[in-house]
Scaffold this motif. Sequence first.
Motif, PDB file in Angstrom:
ATOM      1  N   GLU A  32      -9.124  54.852  32.902  1.00 25.63           N
ATOM      2  CA  GLU A  32      -8.988  53.858  31.846  1.00 25.63           C
ATOM      3  C   GLU A  32      -8.137  54.430  30.711  1.00 25.63           C
ATOM      4  N   SER A  33      -7.468  53.539  29.989  1.00 24.75           N
ATOM      5  CA  SER A  33      -6.679  53.978  28.837  1.00 24.75           C
ATOM      6  C   SER A  33      -7.626  54.456  27.745  1.00 24.75           C
ATOM      7  N   GLU A  36      -9.409  51.624  26.090  1.00 23.28           N
ATOM      8  CA  GLU A  36     -10.394  51.008  26.990  1.00 23.28           C
ATOM      9  C   GLU A  36     -11.659  51.853  27.052  1.00 23.28           C
ATOM     10  N   LYS A 122      -3.761  61.004  22.570  1.00 21.84           N
ATOM     11  CA  LYS A 122      -2.898  59.842  22.797  1.00 21.84           C
ATOM     12  C   LYS A 122      -3.213  58.654  21.905  1.00 21.84           C
ATOM     13  N   LYS A 202      -0.347  56.090  19.592  1.00 24.98           N
ATOM     14  CA  LYS A 202      -0.864  54.770  19.222  1.00 24.98           C
ATOM     15  C   LYS A 202      -1.890  54.922  18.107  1.00 24.98           C
TER      16      LYS A 202
END
Length: 218
Positions: A32-33, A36, A122, A202
């Motif tokens: 999963e990201s 997420e 990230k 992000k």
Amino acid sequence: MKNRILVLALIVLTTLSCKKETTSQIVTNKNESPIEQLVLGNKRFLNEKTTHPHQNKKTVLANQDAQHPFAVVLTCSDSRVSPEILFDQGIGDLFVIRNAGNLISDIDMGSIEYAVEHLDAKLIVVLGHTECGAIKAYVGDKKNEYKKHLSHIDDIVATIANENEEKKISKDDNLNAFVLANIQHSLKMIQDNPIVKEKHTKVVPMQYDIHTGKIVSL
């Protein structure tokens, strides 16, 4: 004697079943990201189905030589706002920076840069929360209701007062308008950071509701 053996067998089977489910959840999370993982973790927390991943001696040993957090979380020092619990994460998962009012000082920014540049995080989350005491102190001062402490608490209030986003909010607006403005201020500061830009990291704003336990993206 037979009953005792049967009870022990059931306990063993139940324990193995729980361990298997937790391990499966951890493996799934790897696919999963980062965002997420956090969203689903809070969903598990809300539904009282937390898996408590990476909270054991094995994880301690796995991270003893290096850390690889998948996300940075800038949040408030409020005792009701614990990211690892609210997002159902564990040791080595989150690089957490906390202070009253989730503010950004040079040290806080340096910590973020370290996590992004050297730990390859990230995602950066600015996690504000409802009923923030630091924001309440600022709002009270704005309305001339805040009692001066002549201490470092006043430094917190002064820092919030200097935020351009806060200056745009009317003193008659509700508390949450000031909380959201504060989140946006820290968000913009991080987004404008050269290292964060270079790494294309992000950055997302979120808010935790201390009344419900729910975290929402803004």
